[in-house]
Design an enzyme around this catalytic site. Sequence first.
Site, PDB file in Angstrom:
ATOM      1  N   ASP A  39       0.804  -1.226   0.000  1.00 58.39           N
ATOM      2  CA  ASP A  39       0.000   0.000   0.000  1.00 58.39           C
ATOM      3  C   ASP A  39       0.833   1.271   0.000  1.00 58.39           C
ATOM      4  O   ASP A  39       0.418   2.293  -0.539  1.00 58.39           O
ATOM      5  CB  ASP A  39      -0.933   0.015   1.216  1.00 58.39           C
ATOM      6  N   ASP A  98       5.691   0.342   3.242  1.00 60.56           N
ATOM      7  CA  ASP A  98       5.936  -0.880   3.996  1.00 60.56           C
ATOM      8  C   ASP A  98       5.750  -2.097   3.094  1.00 60.56           C
ATOM      9  O   ASP A  98       5.644  -1.967   1.875  1.00 60.56           O
ATOM     10  CB  ASP A  98       5.008  -0.951   5.213  1.00 60.56           C
ATOM     11  N   TYR A 107      -5.721   0.823   9.021  1.00 62.89           N
ATOM     12  CA  TYR A 107      -6.835   1.015   8.085  1.00 62.89           C
ATOM     13  C   TYR A 107      -8.147   0.557   8.712  1.00 62.89           C
ATOM     14  O   TYR A 107      -8.877  -0.246   8.152  1.00 62.89           O
ATOM     15  CB  TYR A 107      -6.570   0.268   6.772  1.00 62.89           C
ATOM     16  N   GLU A 166       5.749   9.692   3.116  1.00 63.81           N
ATOM     17  CA  GLU A 166       5.406   8.349   2.639  1.00 63.81           C
ATOM     18  C   GLU A 166       4.426   8.414   1.465  1.00 63.81           C
ATOM     19  O   GLU A 166       3.380   9.055   1.558  1.00 63.81           O
ATOM     20  CB  GLU A 166       4.792   7.513   3.761  1.00 63.81           C
TER      21      GLU A 166
END
Length: 484
Positions: A74, A77, A221, A461
């Site tokens: 995603d 990571d 999430y 990120e």
Amino acid sequence: MKPHFLLFISIVFSPLVHSSHHDYSDALSKSILFFEGQRSGVLPRDQRMKWRADSGLSDGRSVYNTDLTGGYYDAGDNVKFGFPMAFTTTMLAWSVIEFGELMPPDELRNALVAIRWATDYLLKTISQPNRIFVQVGDPYMDHNCWERPEDMDTGAPSPASEVAAETAAALAASSMAFRSVDPGYAETLLRSSDRIFQFADNFRGAYSDNANIRDGVCPFYCDFSGYQDELLWGAAWLRRASQDNSYLNYIENNGKTLGADDNINEFGWDNKHAGLNVLVSKEVIEGNMYNLQSYKASADSFMCTLIPDSSSSHIDYTPGGLIYKPGGSNLQHATTISFLLLVYANYLARTSQTVNCGNLIASPLSLRTIAKKQVDYILGDNPMGLSYMVGYGNHFPRRIHHRGSSSPSVKDHPGFIACKEGSIYFNSTNPNPNVLVGAIVGGPGEDDVYGDDRADFKKSEPTTYINAPFVGVLAFFAAHPNLS
């Protein structure tokens, strides 16, 4: 009123002092290329992001004897979170549906390849009856390490009964994207979408409320907005893809009970309301389905909140003109909202309609103008003079929060890099050795400041769901660089 409105927009966004012509076609190409850097599984021979290699080859087999290879990581990571991945897929497909005809043939092909990399994986997650695999990887173990995806050994799947409706939306939208180029695959996607939507509707409940997996998905999430918006969103996409009246009836009859009028000014991986209203409004604007008028009214209201001179405006902008919402990864809001502005403008333009905001009338051009300001800000027209897309322009983030990008590639360092051994790369002040071309980072703070700090993940990120809507946005501006 219209000339006054356009003049006001130019005054409001006057802090954008680094204005220059942008190569939207180059940015489009790079925004799609980014997804190759996020791939999990066996990489194809035509992989263009050469510093990546195969990863996650045993996903699903060790625990459930199920093939869960493929899909996307995603963000920075090495976890495959199904909820944001399905939303990413929906937005990539919607980009192709609305703007694919504007893309050069090679980039349209690349966009379809990016979609299929996700849909092939999503089909695997729903291959077992009455089960959906929503995640591969332990986020706590993963986030405790700084290692390349090619080295990671922290994967384990988590089965659950939600995320299904977003997966249904992704597969239905993707079926439309593939219909003209691979009708057989498109039919498979549509059938699978219908099946998993029935599962989602029959077994209602937020997946983050499931005690078996709550700790694995939260706080990363969590489904903070509930599952109801995904049910309407999934049904709306099935209606558009299939033209089945049963789904038309579903979104009409369940709008009130599933909260269609709630949180109408939000759109992203968790909350689908604003996107749902824009999507369903097409039926009203172009199909005269006035029984769905409440959805269009909500879409109109949302558009008016984005216009600074509107009496109902309440969205925040940075001093430099960027849409801003607190919570980190702010550019996800700028890209999704820009996408909705362009899509809604297209729907209105086809039927010569406008939006009545009370004290002003918003034309399709005015909505596109707001979107363009966001795009140009992201590409470098901002107080920092920085492109927030990696690899675009001469000045862009060099120390993004991304394990694979910040660590030496397998080709340069073929030896295994263990969990904690990668810390030296995380803590290094050097630029990342591998350029994740096309990645859009989380972006600056409310003061327009960006520090290029790898540790500041809220700003540095990248994520797939920041990029996905931007593909469609860039396709539009590549074809229409000068609004008129």
